[in-house]
Design a protein around this motif. Structure first.
Motif: not given
Length: 401
Positions: A120-146
């Protein structure tokens, strides 16, 4: 300054202790059953300048022995193997620019609610759905690493519903050949071979700038250029020649006679081992990506402002849109998506389908015909329509991928 207010019921008995403070000018309140817990929260707030997020992080860290997520994400990057420097730079940019709200939380304390707030914060800051998906994909991979490192038991990103892309227009700009010629009219003659090659081959800019004479077979029965390398940028802004973007980006691209004619002099006049495409005749300093981008941008601007032959196009095309336009011309000429994926060096045909599938005229024609038959046709017409589709060269995207 934070203060603690005692709350009592009608009988005068103390029921709770409420802490009140101001965070960025907004009044905040939180209630506690025990006085010592309220005093602890008050002291913690005052220690961090009444910054609620910092206080929450400090409280979580006090109860957790896990590293904060920013440290885990950086550790994930360090463990990656065979990743292009540009990708590493992009990932570090994610951490620096898009991790607000989760960066300083202990990795074992991040849950679904935290990620929803982050989206929601990313959306509020005007980030596109594609940008949110790209960053989320990285977060997902980092969490898998954890999870693999035993820092937490599950990945809170699993099952996340990301926002839909609500853009009302294509991000890519598809130019006609006439429009590209209008722009080329305002490019100097030394730089023209670069743009002629991009138009005629669909190469990425980094692939084109890394070409040497040995990469070309201009007098073969089918003239071609072999892509085996590409200019890349490391995380410190330095450029070097490395392998292509993907395994399938290592490919041979056939060239039309007009493209051969446009680049022959440059290829044949360049010494072995040297790069054939420089931004000016006086310099051979490489890479020159920003200069090429600037010259294309300027040429587009001049073409749009020209009173003699004004370029009519809704959005300003980027240099990468030459690649998109090349793809659209290949499709219009009859090339199927599987062949196009190989020509462009896409790792998966799914990429090709998502970007260019809407341009395939036969697929749209067949779909329209089938709908018409289904709505208005007789049973025998339905069978005939099905036969037509069966005989077409249809690619099962999921199977090929």
């Amino acid at each position: 300054m934070a203060n603690v207010e005692t709350r009592k019921n009608a009988a005068g008995k103390i029921t709770s202790y409420r802490v009140e403070w101001y965070d960025k000018g907004k009044r905040q309140r939180m209630s506690f059953k025990k006085e010592h817990a309220a005093l602890q929260w008050k002291n913690l707030l005052e220690a961090v300048g009444e910054d609620t997020r910092k206080a929450e992080t400090a409280l979580l860290r006090k109860s957790s022995r896990s590293p904060i997520f920013e440290e885990v994400a950086n550790g994930h990057i360090e463990r990656l193997i065979n990743v292009r420097p540009y990708t590493v730079k992009r990932y570090k940019g994610y951490i620096k620019n898009h991790f607000d709200g989760i960066a300083h939380l202990p990795v074992d304390q991040i849950g679904e609610d935290d990620l929803i707030r982050w989206i929601k914060m990313m959306q509020k800051n005007g980030k596109s759905a594609k940008t949110i998906a790209n960053v989320h994909g990285f977060i997902h991979a980092a969490m898998n690493s954890a999870v693999r490192r035993g820092l937490r038991t599950d990945n809170p990103c699993n099952g996340r519903l990301l926002p839909s892309d609500n853009a009302t227009e294509d991000k890519a700009v598809f130019m006609t050949m006439d429009q590209m010629r209008q722009i080329l009219a305002h490019v100097n003659m030394w730089q023209r071979p670069m743009f002629e090659l991009l138009i005629g081959s669909g190469l990425r800019l980094g692939e084109a700038t890394a070409l040497t004479p040995a990469d070309f077979q201009l007098d073969a029965e089918t003239p071609s250029v072999r892509i085996t390398k590409s200019f890349q940028e490391d995380d410190e802004g330095n450029w070097f020649v490395g392998p292509p973007k993907t395994k399938k980006a290592r490919r041979t691209v056939a060239l039309a006679p007009s493209t051969v004619a446009a680049i022959r002099d440059r290829v044949e006049s360049t010494r072995a081992g040297e790069f054939i495409l420089s931004i000016s005749k006086e310099t051979d300093v490489f890479p020159q990506h920003r200069q090429w981008l600037e010259h294309w941008h300027n040429a587009v601007g001049v073409a749009k402002a020209s009173k003699v032959d004004k370029l009519v196009i809704e959005r300003r095309p980027r240099i990468h849109d030459i690649r998109h336009s090349h793809a659209s011309m290949m499709i219009a000429g009859g090339m199927n998506l599987y062949e196009l994926a190989n020509r462009l060096g896409h790792e998966s045909i799914i990429t090709t389908t998502k970007t260019y599938g809407h341009l395939v005229p036969d697929a749209h024609f067949r779909a329209a015909a089938m709908v018409e038959i289904a709505l208005n046709g007789e049973p025998e017409q339905l069978e005939k329509g099905a036969a037509v589709v069966d005989s077409a060269q249809v690619i099962d995207v999921e199977t090929v991928a």
